[in-house]
Write a protein that holds these residues in place. Structure first.
Motif, PDB file in Angstrom:
ATOM      1  N   GLU A 142      27.918 -12.431  57.585  1.00  0.00           N
ATOM      2  CA  GLU A 142      29.107 -11.606  57.824  1.00  0.00           C
ATOM      3  C   GLU A 142      29.659 -11.826  59.233  1.00  0.00           C
ATOM      4  N   TRP A 308      38.510  -7.285  53.119  1.00  0.00           N
ATOM      5  CA  TRP A 308      37.624  -7.045  51.963  1.00  0.00           C
ATOM      6  C   TRP A 308      38.007  -7.950  50.793  1.00  0.00           C
ATOM      7  N   LYS A 319      29.789  -4.581  49.422  1.00  0.00           N
ATOM      8  CA  LYS A 319      29.360  -3.941  50.666  1.00  0.00           C
ATOM      9  C   LYS A 319      29.493  -4.884  51.859  1.00  0.00           C
ATOM     10  N   SER A 320      29.097  -6.142  51.678  1.00  0.00           N
ATOM     11  CA  SER A 320      29.257  -7.111  52.763  1.00  0.00           C
ATOM     12  C   SER A 320      30.738  -7.345  53.069  1.00  0.00           C
ATOM     13  N   LEU A 322      33.075  -5.123  52.896  1.00  0.00           N
ATOM     14  CA  LEU A 322      33.522  -3.996  53.718  1.00  0.00           C
ATOM     15  C   LEU A 322      33.132  -4.200  55.182  1.00  0.00           C
ATOM     16  N   VAL A 323      31.946  -4.770  55.414  1.00  0.00           N
ATOM     17  CA  VAL A 323      31.519  -5.081  56.775  1.00  0.00           C
ATOM     18  C   VAL A 323      32.512  -6.042  57.423  1.00  0.00           C
ATOM     19  N   ALA A 326      35.827  -4.379  58.116  1.00  0.00           N
ATOM     20  CA  ALA A 326      35.723  -3.487  59.280  1.00  0.00           C
ATOM     21  C   ALA A 326      35.742  -4.281  60.582  1.00  0.00           C
ATOM     22  N   LEU A 370      32.735   2.066  62.245  1.00  0.00           N
ATOM     23  CA  LEU A 370      32.907   1.515  60.896  1.00  0.00           C
ATOM     24  C   LEU A 370      31.923   0.375  60.645  1.00  0.00           C
ATOM     25  N   PHE A 374      29.010   0.515  57.711  1.00  0.00           N
ATOM     26  CA  PHE A 374      29.039  -0.433  56.586  1.00  0.00           C
ATOM     27  C   PHE A 374      27.861  -1.412  56.629  1.00  0.00           C
ATOM     28  N   GLU A 377      24.940   0.436  55.215  1.00  0.00           N
ATOM     29  CA  GLU A 377      25.015   0.574  53.761  1.00  0.00           C
ATOM     30  C   GLU A 377      24.747  -0.757  53.047  1.00  0.00           C
ATOM     31  N   SER A 378      25.113  -1.867  53.698  1.00  0.00           N
ATOM     32  CA  SER A 378      24.902  -3.176  53.065  1.00  0.00           C
ATOM     33  C   SER A 378      23.452  -3.653  53.203  1.00  0.00           C
TER      34      SER A 378
END
Length: 380
Positions: A142, A308, A319-320, A322-323, A326, A370, A374, A377-378
């Motif tokens: 990421e 995203w 999820k990745s 979203l990282v 962000a 953020l 994220f 969560e990932s």
């Protein structure tokens, strides 16, 4: 001696605020950014923007991106170039549409609406780089995608800005072909210099019988690359990042890395973080709360979901993605430069300039929390 007092205030309060930020579960950089707002004209007025702040912060952001280049896994960056390109495209198209639409909704003319769309497209990952470093994620898939996308985004946004100023700007005659040619020249020259010249320069300067010859040689290369980038109308941070990557491929990588961080983080980088907050002023926005709130929300959401979408299309899970989205939200100094350029060229109304600056600052402030949320969560 006023700048000495400014240094005392900046260095002391950024370290204290950074520590407090970590204690409440946030990245240290968030506290440092808030300090800039508190010390600046928006609240206490203890520190004012000036040539000292501008020059120190410029060195700070160059060193920050130079360190990012040193720590970047080049192989990982090569593997993720397609993803980076997709994220950059997604992070331009959606924000441009969002910026144009919200400006039109508030009654701005097509010219001003188009330019606001360009401002929304900007990305500055200098803040994201710091957060990724704090979380040891700079070399994650990421992290390298975010860095690659930011480089591509910078090139595309500069070209987009040039098109705007050439077609509808006031008194600007810019050759798009010449501009694209300069970008190509930059990347070819940087590649050749990084591959052939940098190792030889380091090998030649390192044995000199003077103090800290290796780190001085590295700084010469960093600033030379940054100057060359600015000369060809690229962001200096791209040149500094490229210089870091070039030196990371030599035998001097670890020596430079070990010695550059104390120089950067003890004085220059804190001034850069504070300089962002110093741009905040609440003067003249009493009648623009609706506009300010709207552009800030749209700026954050379009970049987040634009990134995203680009990441999802290129194979990342939700999820990745979203990282990555962000990591692209912060507009930082890149958008501030574009806004100032547009103001001078008559593409941004003076009465909206303060609102745009505050929007840029808010996108920069929300990026650290953020990213942390994220990433957590990932990787539960």
């Amino acid at each position: 001696m006023e700048f000495i007092l400014y240094l005392i205030l900046i260095l002391f309060f950024t370290k204290v605020a950074g520590d407090l930020s970590v204690r409440i579960g946030q990245p240290a950089v968030l506290g440092k950014l808030v300090v800039g707002i508190l010390l600046g004209p928006a609240v206490l007025g203890w520190v004012e923007q000036g040539s000292f702040i501008d020059e120190f912060s410029e060195v700070g952001v160059l060193l920050l991106m130079f360190i990012a280049g040193l720590e970047t896994d080049l192989e990982q960056l090569r593997k993720n170039w397609k993803s980076a390109f997709a994220v950059a495209i997604g992070g331009i198209i959606l924000p441009f549409i969002g910026g144009y639409s919200i400006a039109s909704a508030f009654g701005l003319s097509q010219t001003y609406a188009l330019f606001l769309g360009v401002i929304f497209c900007a990305t500055s990952v200098s803040i994201s780089v710091q957060v990724l470093k704090e979380m040891n994620k700079l070399n994650s898939r990421e992290g390298t995608t975010i860095l690659g996308a930011a480089v591509i985004d910078d090139v595309l946004v500069v070209i987009l800005l040039a098109v705007m100023m050439s077609v509808i700007g006031t008194g600007n005659d810019i050759s798009i072909g010449m501009l694209v040619g300069k970008k190509l020249l930059f990347f070819i020259a940087i590649f050749l210099a990084g591959w052939y010249a940098v190792p030889r320069v380091m090998k030649w300067l390192a044995p000199l019988r003077v103090t800290e010859a290796v780190i001085t040689a590295a700084l010469v290369i960093c600033f030379a690359f940054a100057y060359f980038a600015e000369f060809l109308q690229m962001a200096g941070i791209i040149g500094a990042f490229a210089a870091g990557i070039a030196i990371s491929q030599t035998n001097y990588k670890h020596t430079v890395e070990e010695k550059i961080e104390p120089i950067a983080y003890s004085i220059f980088v804190p001034v850069f973080f504070v300089s962002i907050g110093l741009n905040v002023s609440f003067e003249g926005i009493g009648d623009q709360w609706g506009f300010l709130t709207s552009i800030t929300i749209i700026a954050c959401l379009t970049k987040l979901f634009g990134g995203w979408i680009g990441a999802r299309v290129s194979g990342f899970n939700s999820k990745s993605s979203l990282v990555i989205g962000a990591g692209m939200v912060s507009r930082g100094e890149v958008a501030l430069i574009i806004a100032a350029t547009g103001l001078q060229a008559g593409l941004l109304l003076p009465e909206y300039f303060t609102s745009v600056v505050i929007m840029v600052i808010v996108t920069t402030l929300v990026t650290p929390p953020l990213l942390k949320i994220f990433f957590r969560e990932s990787n539960p």
